[in-house]
Motif scaffolding. Structure first.
Motif, mmCIF file in Angstrom:
data_model
loop_
_atom_site.group_PDB
_atom_site.id
_atom_site.type_symbol
_atom_site.label_atom_id
_atom_site.label_comp_id
_atom_site.label_asym_id
_atom_site.label_seq_id
_atom_site.Cartn_x
_atom_site.Cartn_y
_atom_site.Cartn_z
ATOM 1 N N VAL A 158 -64.863 -76.214 136.819
ATOM 2 C CA VAL A 158 -64.066 -75.636 137.901
ATOM 3 C C VAL A 158 -63.663 -74.208 137.557
ATOM 4 O O VAL A 158 -63.769 -73.301 138.392
ATOM 5 C CB VAL A 158 -62.814 -76.513 138.180
ATOM 6 N N LEU A 159 -63.227 -73.999 136.335
ATOM 7 C CA LEU A 159 -62.819 -72.654 135.930
ATOM 8 C C LEU A 159 -63.993 -71.680 135.990
ATOM 9 O O LEU A 159 -63.832 -70.522 136.421
ATOM 10 C CB LEU A 159 -62.197 -72.683 134.537
ATOM 11 N N ARG A 160 -65.181 -72.113 135.598
ATOM 12 C CA ARG A 160 -66.362 -71.230 135.681
ATOM 13 C C ARG A 160 -66.650 -70.871 137.132
ATOM 14 O O ARG A 160 -66.965 -69.720 137.439
ATOM 15 C CB ARG A 160 -67.587 -71.884 135.036
ATOM 16 N N ARG A 161 -66.535 -71.855 138.035
ATOM 17 C CA ARG A 161 -66.781 -71.565 139.457
ATOM 18 C C ARG A 161 -65.752 -70.587 139.998
ATOM 19 O O ARG A 161 -66.083 -69.677 140.767
ATOM 20 C CB ARG A 161 -66.769 -72.852 140.275
ATOM 21 N N LEU A 162 -64.489 -70.758 139.603
ATOM 22 C CA LEU A 162 -63.443 -69.836 140.047
ATOM 23 C C LEU A 162 -63.708 -68.421 139.528
ATOM 24 O O LEU A 162 -63.562 -67.436 140.265
ATOM 25 C CB LEU A 162 -62.064 -70.316 139.577
ATOM 26 N N VAL A 163 -64.106 -68.315 138.281
ATOM 27 C CA VAL A 163 -64.396 -66.997 137.697
ATOM 28 C C VAL A 163 -65.572 -66.350 138.423
ATOM 29 O O VAL A 163 -65.529 -65.169 138.753
ATOM 30 C CB VAL A 163 -64.664 -67.123 136.180
ATOM 31 N N ARG A 164 -66.615 -67.121 138.702
ATOM 32 C CA ARG A 164 -67.772 -66.563 139.433
ATOM 33 C C ARG A 164 -67.357 -66.102 140.824
ATOM 34 O O ARG A 164 -67.755 -65.032 141.282
ATOM 35 C CB ARG A 164 -68.891 -67.594 139.539
ATOM 36 N N PHE A 165 -66.525 -66.919 141.494
ATOM 37 C CA PHE A 165 -66.060 -66.559 142.836
ATOM 38 C C PHE A 165 -65.270 -65.261 142.788
ATOM 39 O O PHE A 165 -65.515 -64.337 143.559
ATOM 40 C CB PHE A 165 -65.193 -67.678 143.427
ATOM 41 N N LEU A 166 -64.314 -65.170 141.869
ATOM 42 C CA LEU A 166 -63.488 -63.973 141.793
ATOM 43 C C LEU A 166 -64.299 -62.768 141.332
ATOM 44 O O LEU A 166 -64.017 -61.634 141.739
ATOM 45 C CB LEU A 166 -62.292 -64.211 140.874
ATOM 46 N N GLY A 167 -65.294 -62.983 140.500
ATOM 47 C CA GLY A 167 -66.148 -61.878 140.071
ATOM 48 C C GLY A 167 -66.914 -61.270 141.224
ATOM 49 O O GLY A 167 -67.156 -60.060 141.263
ATOM 50 N N ASP A 168 -67.303 -62.088 142.189
ATOM 51 C CA ASP A 168 -68.045 -61.603 143.358
ATOM 52 C C ASP A 168 -67.130 -61.239 144.520
ATOM 53 O O ASP A 168 -67.579 -60.671 145.505
ATOM 54 C CB ASP A 168 -69.039 -62.673 143.832
ATOM 55 N N TYR A 169 -65.856 -61.591 144.416
ATOM 56 C CA TYR A 169 -64.917 -61.408 145.530
ATOM 57 C C TYR A 169 -64.855 -59.953 145.991
ATOM 58 O O TYR A 169 -64.784 -59.684 147.173
ATOM 59 C CB TYR A 169 -63.529 -61.897 145.097
ATOM 60 N N PHE A 170 -64.886 -59.026 145.043
ATOM 61 C CA PHE A 170 -64.765 -57.615 145.390
ATOM 62 C C PHE A 170 -66.110 -56.894 145.401
ATOM 63 O O PHE A 170 -66.153 -55.681 145.578
ATOM 64 C CB PHE A 170 -63.807 -56.917 144.421
ATOM 65 N N ALA A 171 -67.184 -57.618 145.211
ATOM 66 C CA ALA A 171 -68.510 -56.991 145.232
ATOM 67 C C ALA A 171 -68.818 -56.494 146.648
ATOM 68 O O ALA A 171 -68.412 -57.113 147.635
ATOM 69 C CB ALA A 171 -69.574 -57.997 144.788
ATOM 70 N N PRO A 172 -69.508 -55.379 146.751
ATOM 71 C CA PRO A 172 -69.869 -54.884 148.089
ATOM 72 C C PRO A 172 -70.764 -55.880 148.820
ATOM 73 O O PRO A 172 -71.553 -56.601 148.210
ATOM 74 C CB PRO A 172 -70.653 -53.599 147.793
ATOM 75 N N THR A 173 -70.632 -55.899 150.143
ATOM 76 C CA THR A 173 -71.498 -56.733 150.969
ATOM 77 C C THR A 173 -72.905 -56.128 150.933
ATOM 78 O O THR A 173 -73.068 -54.959 150.549
ATOM 79 C CB THR A 173 -71.003 -56.772 152.426
ATOM 80 N N PRO A 174 -73.913 -56.875 151.356
ATOM 81 C CA PRO A 174 -75.268 -56.295 151.401
ATOM 82 C C PRO A 174 -75.326 -55.017 152.248
ATOM 83 O O PRO A 174 -75.992 -54.050 151.868
ATOM 84 C CB PRO A 174 -76.120 -57.411 152.001
ATOM 85 N N ASP A 175 -74.616 -54.994 153.380
ATOM 86 C CA ASP A 175 -74.603 -53.785 154.216
ATOM 87 C C ASP A 175 -73.951 -52.618 153.481
ATOM 88 O O ASP A 175 -74.405 -51.474 153.576
ATOM 89 C CB ASP A 175 -73.858 -54.039 155.533
ATOM 90 N N GLU A 176 -72.863 -52.915 152.746
ATOM 91 C CA GLU A 176 -72.201 -51.860 151.977
ATOM 92 C C GLU A 176 -73.104 -51.346 150.864
ATOM 93 O O GLU A 176 -73.149 -50.146 150.600
ATOM 94 C CB GLU A 176 -70.880 -52.376 151.398
ATOM 95 N N GLU A 177 -73.839 -52.258 150.224
ATOM 96 C CA GLU A 177 -74.778 -51.854 149.162
ATOM 97 C C GLU A 177 -75.819 -50.888 149.721
ATOM 98 O O GLU A 177 -76.120 -49.857 149.101
ATOM 99 C CB GLU A 177 -75.483 -53.082 148.578
ATOM 100 N N VAL A 178 -76.367 -51.221 150.889
ATOM 101 C CA VAL A 178 -77.376 -50.362 151.517
ATOM 102 C C VAL A 178 -76.771 -49.005 151.849
ATOM 103 O O VAL A 178 -77.358 -47.961 151.575
ATOM 104 C CB VAL A 178 -77.961 -51.031 152.783
ATOM 105 N N PHE A 179 -75.566 -49.023 152.427
ATOM 106 C CA PHE A 179 -74.908 -47.767 152.781
ATOM 107 C C PHE A 179 -74.656 -46.919 151.543
ATOM 108 O O PHE A 179 -74.910 -45.710 151.540
ATOM 109 C CB PHE A 179 -73.588 -48.012 153.519
#
Length: 145
Positions: free
Chosen positions: A39-60
């Motif tokens: 559970v802790l690993r899943r939470l860490v993965r979720f929070l690690g990606d939480y602030f990642a740019p969206t695919p559209d933002e990445e393209v921009f």
């Protein structure tokens, strides 16, 4: 030695109260999992990606970076031309095309700034939402004492 294709794991230790541990165990059960670590690993993965740019933002962002790089090259050429003009006639004498390029560049940069401002606003909203969710767990609640 690690098997090929397997992730390398590091240990992270923290201290929790009895009540916090019980809350974690309830969360593990509600998540339908058997181990705290999973559970802790899943939470860490979720929070690690939480602030990642969206695919559209990445393209921009990639497009904006390339565009700004090209603008920099154009400005260097214009600066070289104006420098040569200063040496020849004692003043900078930009051509109509050079002025148009600089005006378009100003508009392009303004657009990029606007979109980046919107992206920043979105990330600030995400931060506030996450903070509100974390603050919703009252630390003075008997359950967490």
């Amino acid at each position: 030695m690690r098997k090929p294709g397997r992730a390398a794991y590091l240990s992270v230790a923290t201290r929790v109260t009895d009540h916090e541990c019980a809350a974690l165990d309830r969360f593990v059960g509600r998540a339908g999992m058997r181990k705290r670590a999973a559970v802790l690993r899943r939470l860490v993965r979720f929070l690690g990606d939480y602030f990642a740019p969206t695919p559209d933002e990445e393209v921009f962002l990639a497009s904006a970076e390339a565009h700004l790089s090209r603008l920099g090259g154009n400005f260097n050429q214009i600066a070289g031309s104006l420098s040569a003009s200063m040496k020849k006639i004692g003043r900078a004498d930009p051509t109509r095309q050079q002025v148009e390029i600089m005006l378009r560049a100003a508009d392009d940069v303004a657009h990029i700034r606007t979109v980046l401002g919107q992206m920043l606003d979105n990330h600030q909203i995400k931060t506030e939402t996450l903070r509100a969710r974390l603050d919703a767990v009252d630390p003075l609640d008997e359950e967490y004492e």
